[in-house]
Write a protein that holds these residues in place. Structure first.
Motif, mmCIF file in Angstrom:
data_model
loop_
_atom_site.group_PDB
_atom_site.id
_atom_site.type_symbol
_atom_site.label_atom_id
_atom_site.label_comp_id
_atom_site.label_asym_id
_atom_site.label_seq_id
_atom_site.Cartn_x
_atom_site.Cartn_y
_atom_site.Cartn_z
ATOM 1 N N UNK A 108 5.180 -7.255 -9.458
ATOM 2 C CA UNK A 108 4.226 -7.176 -8.348
ATOM 3 C C UNK A 108 4.499 -5.948 -7.474
ATOM 4 N N UNK A 109 4.715 -4.834 -8.138
ATOM 5 C CA UNK A 109 5.129 -3.607 -7.470
ATOM 6 C C UNK A 109 4.297 -2.433 -7.972
ATOM 7 N N UNK A 110 3.929 -1.577 -7.034
ATOM 8 C CA UNK A 110 3.207 -0.351 -7.349
ATOM 9 C C UNK A 110 4.156 0.818 -7.103
ATOM 10 N N UNK A 111 4.049 1.827 -7.938
ATOM 11 C CA UNK A 111 4.922 2.994 -7.850
ATOM 12 C C UNK A 111 4.104 4.265 -7.665
ATOM 13 N N UNK A 136 -2.604 16.104 -7.648
ATOM 14 C CA UNK A 136 -3.037 15.915 -9.032
ATOM 15 C C UNK A 136 -2.188 16.767 -9.969
ATOM 16 N N UNK A 137 -1.753 16.149 -11.049
ATOM 17 C CA UNK A 137 -0.912 16.846 -12.007
ATOM 18 C C UNK A 137 0.567 16.780 -11.686
ATOM 19 N N UNK A 138 0.896 16.355 -10.474
ATOM 20 C CA UNK A 138 2.304 16.258 -10.067
ATOM 21 C C UNK A 138 2.714 14.821 -9.766
ATOM 22 N N UNK A 139 1.740 13.945 -9.671
ATOM 23 C CA UNK A 139 2.047 12.572 -9.251
ATOM 24 C C UNK A 139 1.406 11.575 -10.200
ATOM 25 N N UNK A 140 2.041 10.422 -10.306
ATOM 26 C CA UNK A 140 1.520 9.353 -11.149
ATOM 27 C C UNK A 140 1.671 8.031 -10.409
ATOM 28 N N UNK A 141 0.547 7.326 -10.268
ATOM 29 C CA UNK A 141 0.591 5.993 -9.697
ATOM 30 C C UNK A 141 0.584 4.992 -10.840
ATOM 31 N N UNK A 142 1.387 3.957 -10.709
ATOM 32 C CA UNK A 142 1.464 2.948 -11.754
ATOM 33 C C UNK A 142 1.814 1.609 -11.117
ATOM 34 N N UNK A 143 1.756 0.575 -11.912
ATOM 35 C CA UNK A 143 2.105 -0.739 -11.369
ATOM 36 C C UNK A 143 2.809 -1.563 -12.432
ATOM 37 N N UNK A 144 3.650 -2.446 -11.945
ATOM 38 C CA UNK A 144 4.346 -3.403 -12.799
ATOM 39 C C UNK A 144 3.914 -4.779 -12.306
ATOM 40 N N UNK A 145 3.001 -5.388 -13.039
ATOM 41 C CA UNK A 145 2.456 -6.667 -12.583
ATOM 42 C C UNK A 145 3.525 -7.751 -12.542
ATOM 43 N N UNK A 146 4.471 -7.698 -13.447
ATOM 44 C CA UNK A 146 5.521 -8.715 -13.468
ATOM 45 C C UNK A 146 6.386 -8.648 -12.205
#
Length: 114
Positions: A75-78, A63-73
Motif C-alpha cells: 500500500x505504498x507509492x514510490x 520527465x525521463x528522470x523520474x518514475x512513479x510506481x506503486x506496490x499494492x501489497x
C-alpha cells in the motif's frame, strides 16, 4: 486516511533518491496517487501521478528522470528520481483524492546541493 511520506534528504547533483508514500485507511490501488512538490518561493507543482489503471504522467521538468510506481501489497507509492538537479530542491508531498476529500502527506524535504 493517512499518507506518510519519507525518503527525502540531501543529495548531490546527478544523484538519485526514492521517495515513499505509505497509505493507511485506503487502498492505493483504487485511487489515483500523486506526488507534488513545493520549492522555496514557488507554487506547488504536480510532479507525477499514477491512476488506478497504472497509467502514469509526469511534469515536463522531471520527465525521463523520474518514475512513479506503486506496490499494492505494501500500500505504498514510490517516486524514483534520478539525475537530480538543484532545481529539484523542494518539499515533496504525496496526495490523493477520494470523492471530494483531498488528502496530503506531511511532506519530505529533498535538497540537491554539492
Amino acid at each position: 486516511v493517512q499518507l506518510q511520506a519519507s525518503g527525502g534528504g540531501l543529495v548531490q547533483p546527478g544523484g538519485s533518491l526514492r521517495l515513499s508514500c505509505a497509505a493507511s485507511g485506503t487502498f492505493i490501488s483504487i485511487n489515483p496517487m500523486y506526488w507534488y512538490r513545493r520549492a522555496p518561493g514557488k507554487q506547488r507543482e504536480l510532479v507525477a501521478l499514477i491512476d488506478r489503471n497504472g497509467r502514469t504522467n509526469y511534469a515536463d521538468s522531471v520527465k525521463g528522470r523520474s518514475t512513479i510506481s506503486r506496490d499494492n501489497a505494501k500500500n505504498t507509492v514510490y517516486l524514483q528520481m534520478n539525475s537530480l538537479k538543484p532545481e529539484d530542491t523542494a518539499v515533496y508531498y504525496c496526495h490523493t483524492q477520494i470523492y471530494t476529500t483531498l488528502y496530503w502527506g506531511q511532506g519530505t524535504l529533498v535538497t540537491v546541493s554539492s
